[in-house]
Design an enzyme around this catalytic site. Structure first.
Site, PDB file in Angstrom:
ATOM      1  N   ARG A  79      -6.414  12.089 -23.023  1.00 27.17           N
ATOM      2  CA  ARG A  79      -5.579  13.271 -23.242  1.00 27.17           C
ATOM      3  C   ARG A  79      -4.959  13.810 -21.960  1.00 27.17           C
ATOM      4  O   ARG A  79      -3.833  14.332 -21.985  1.00 27.17           O
ATOM      5  CB  ARG A  79      -6.394  14.358 -23.936  1.00 27.17           C
ATOM      6  CG  ARG A  79      -6.595  14.104 -25.428  1.00 27.17           C
ATOM      7  CD  ARG A  79      -7.570  15.077 -26.042  1.00 27.17           C
ATOM      8  NE  ARG A  79      -8.926  14.837 -25.550  1.00 27.17           N
ATOM      9  CZ  ARG A  79      -9.994  15.512 -25.970  1.00 27.17           C
ATOM     10  NH1 ARG A  79      -9.854  16.466 -26.862  1.00 27.17           N
ATOM     11  NH2 ARG A  79     -11.194  15.225 -25.500  1.00 27.17           N
ATOM     12  N   HIS A 122      -9.746  -4.490 -28.655  1.00 24.97           N
ATOM     13  CA  HIS A 122     -10.216  -3.184 -29.121  1.00 24.97           C
ATOM     14  C   HIS A 122     -11.368  -3.438 -30.083  1.00 24.97           C
ATOM     15  O   HIS A 122     -11.173  -3.737 -31.255  1.00 24.97           O
ATOM     16  CB  HIS A 122      -9.079  -2.441 -29.816  1.00 24.97           C
ATOM     17  CG  HIS A 122      -9.359  -0.996 -30.070  1.00 24.97           C
ATOM     18  ND1 HIS A 122     -10.594  -0.413 -29.841  1.00 24.97           N
ATOM     19  CD2 HIS A 122      -8.555   0.013 -30.533  1.00 24.97           C
ATOM     20  CE1 HIS A 122     -10.531   0.874 -30.158  1.00 24.97           C
ATOM     21  NE2 HIS A 122      -9.303   1.151 -30.571  1.00 24.97           N
ATOM     22  N   TYR A 167     -12.834  -0.063 -35.813  1.00 28.46           N
ATOM     23  CA  TYR A 167     -11.884  -1.083 -36.253  1.00 28.46           C
ATOM     24  C   TYR A 167     -12.596  -2.415 -36.485  1.00 28.46           C
ATOM     25  O   TYR A 167     -13.811  -2.510 -36.356  1.00 28.46           O
ATOM     26  CB  TYR A 167     -10.718  -1.170 -35.265  1.00 28.46           C
ATOM     27  CG  TYR A 167      -9.956   0.132 -35.210  1.00 28.46           C
ATOM     28  CD1 TYR A 167      -9.297   0.617 -36.342  1.00 28.46           C
ATOM     29  CD2 TYR A 167      -9.943   0.922 -34.059  1.00 28.46           C
ATOM     30  CE1 TYR A 167      -8.631   1.831 -36.325  1.00 28.46           C
ATOM     31  CE2 TYR A 167      -9.272   2.141 -34.029  1.00 28.46           C
ATOM     32  CZ  TYR A 167      -8.625   2.589 -35.163  1.00 28.46           C
ATOM     33  OH  TYR A 167      -7.979   3.800 -35.151  1.00 28.46           O
ATOM     34  N   GLY A 227     -13.577  11.743 -21.941  1.00 25.84           N
ATOM     35  CA  GLY A 227     -13.921  13.113 -21.603  1.00 25.84           C
ATOM     36  C   GLY A 227     -14.050  13.418 -20.122  1.00 25.84           C
ATOM     37  O   GLY A 227     -14.580  14.471 -19.760  1.00 25.84           O
ATOM     38  N   ALA A 242      -2.916   0.957 -29.102  1.00 24.43           N
ATOM     39  CA  ALA A 242      -3.371  -0.227 -29.828  1.00 24.43           C
ATOM     40  C   ALA A 242      -2.184  -0.913 -30.498  1.00 24.43           C
ATOM     41  O   ALA A 242      -1.337  -0.262 -31.112  1.00 24.43           O
ATOM     42  CB  ALA A 242      -4.410   0.169 -30.866  1.00 24.43           C
ATOM     43  N   THR A 258      -3.149   5.878 -29.470  1.00 28.01           N
ATOM     44  CA  THR A 258      -2.143   5.762 -30.527  1.00 28.01           C
ATOM     45  C   THR A 258      -1.238   6.981 -30.507  1.00 28.01           C
ATOM     46  O   THR A 258      -1.718   8.114 -30.497  1.00 28.01           O
ATOM     47  CB  THR A 258      -2.826   5.629 -31.895  1.00 28.01           C
ATOM     48  OG1 THR A 258      -3.536   4.390 -31.936  1.00 28.01           O
ATOM     49  CG2 THR A 258      -1.811   5.665 -33.023  1.00 28.01           C
ATOM     50  N   GLN A 301      -3.496  -3.594 -25.448  1.00 31.26           N
ATOM     51  CA  GLN A 301      -4.715  -3.508 -26.252  1.00 31.26           C
ATOM     52  C   GLN A 301      -4.443  -4.123 -27.625  1.00 31.26           C
ATOM     53  O   GLN A 301      -3.547  -3.673 -28.347  1.00 31.26           O
ATOM     54  CB  GLN A 301      -5.182  -2.061 -26.420  1.00 31.26           C
ATOM     55  CG  GLN A 301      -6.526  -1.977 -27.125  1.00 31.26           C
ATOM     56  CD  GLN A 301      -6.967  -0.557 -27.411  1.00 31.26           C
ATOM     57  OE1 GLN A 301      -6.410   0.099 -28.293  1.00 31.26           O
ATOM     58  NE2 GLN A 301      -7.982  -0.080 -26.689  1.00 31.26           N
TER      59      GLN A 301
END
Length: 360
Positions: A318, A173, A178, A296, A55, A24, A97
């Site tokens: 990221r 998702h 969610y 990660g 999303a 997002t 997504q």
């Protein structure tokens, strides 16, 4: 490097095994329409084997946070078509997504309407980001059976809209707290009808949505993201291993393309009384579909994960925010740009489309 090998996913050929994870970014307008910045953002990253979009809300009712995109109006669909065209023109593959936030929302950004959820249980221990700042979570409305059935159909329509917009596929998702995740967790679902009360009933919503997606756009174009031990959104399961083992076994009976499996540091106890803190091994080894490992990873750990043979692709979050040319940087073992956390959610071009490429 295995990361840079070509592979296939469903009915598409991928140039490498690197996936940009869904993230997002909060750059859509108030009508949920993405603009020219999104075209640039995704096309900059088209060297990934696969792009997963941020999303995307399946309906207005699915709204959780401000400035997030939708795919339920003609204007939204047309805007996404410009994105997919730009990505395809650069040889990229892009999947939408699909998102329903359930109780992770606030009436502030829902025209005064409370969100709905499996049960009227509010999220504890955290606040929600709204257009008017951080606010405590509200008690959601409990979904009726007709609302559940309509929401399942809404996922199917959103999938058809995504294909009409030029996407190469869709992903449910079902992670990160969610709506699909809420049905799986006793902390959010205390129903006593066919959608709650035991593990098979808790899993019913996710499985019915997956069946709807497959029926709407075809098995080769459908995947799902799950995060068995991720607790965001006050998600607590009575039996993590039992719930997700059952879910995976039932998903294995369906014909679809892949499962993106998000790991965390949590400890998972197996039904046999053993334990493993490696969700990719514990759950991934049970999955019949292609496994995409998520969360990660860096260059070294991603390569090591592929060497184990359970995951066939690795998704990066990221690292892709700050490095549009991540495959080239991995190939050359080059230095990486660091992401600016202050610009991750919302804003303009800064921290979105202005990260330098390696040759710059």
């Amino acid at each position: 490097m295995k990361l840079l090998e070509k592979t296939q996913l469903g009915d598409v050929n991928l140039k490498n095994r690197m996936v940009m994870a869904a993230m997002t970014r909060g750059r859509a307008d108030i009508n949920g329409v993405v603009g020219d910045m999104a075209i640039e953002y995704y096309s900059q990253r088209a060297s990934a084997g696969l792009l997963l979009t941020e999303a995307i809300r399946i309906t207005e009712e699915a709204t959780g946070s401000p400035n997030t995109p939708g795919i339920f109006t003609d204007q939204q669909i047309e805007a996404w078509r410009k994105v997919t065209t730009a990505v395809h023109n650069k040889g990229g593959i892009i999947i939408a997504q699909l998102w329903h936030t359930g109780r992770i929302g606030h009436s502030t950004d829902r025209n005064g309407k409370l969100p709905f959820a499996p049960s009227p249980l509010s999220i504890r221990g955290m606040q929600h980001f709204t257009s008017q700042g951080m606010k405590d979570y509200e008690i959601p409305l409990e979904m009726t059976i007709p609302q559940i059935k309509q929401t399942i159909k809404d996922f199917g329509q959103a999938a058809r809209n995504a294909i009409a917009a030029g996407f190469d596929g869709v992903q449910l998702h079902a992670a990160n707290g969610y709506l699909p995740n809420q049905f799986l967790a006793e902390s959010a679902n205390q129903r006593t009808d066919e959608y709650g009360g035991n593990i098979p009933n808790n899993a019913r919503f996710v499985l019915e949505v997956m069946q709807e997606l497959i029926g709407s756009v075809g098995s080769e174009k459908v995947g799902i993201k799950i995060a068995p031990s991720h607790t965001y959104g006050d998600i607590v399961l009575d039996d993590v291993a039992g719930t997700y083992t059952y879910l995976i076994e039932e998903l294995n009976k369906l014909d679809f393309s892949y499962v993106e499996l998000m790991r965390s540091a949590s400890y998972i106890a197996s039904p046999e009384g053993h334990g493993s803190n490696n969700e990719i091994e514990f759950f991934g080894s049970k999955i019949r579909q292609t496994v995409i490992a998520n969360a990660g990873y860096d260059r070294t750990s991603a390569e090591a994960e592929l060497e184990k043979g359970i995951a066939k692709l690795i998704s990066f979050g990221r690292l892709y925010i700050a490095n549009p040319d991540l495959p080239e940087r991995f190939e050359k073992n080059a230095a990486l740009n660091a992401p600016d956390r202050t610009t991750m959610y919302g804003g303009g071009e800064r921290g979105y489309i202005d990260y330098p490429l390696l040759n710059e």
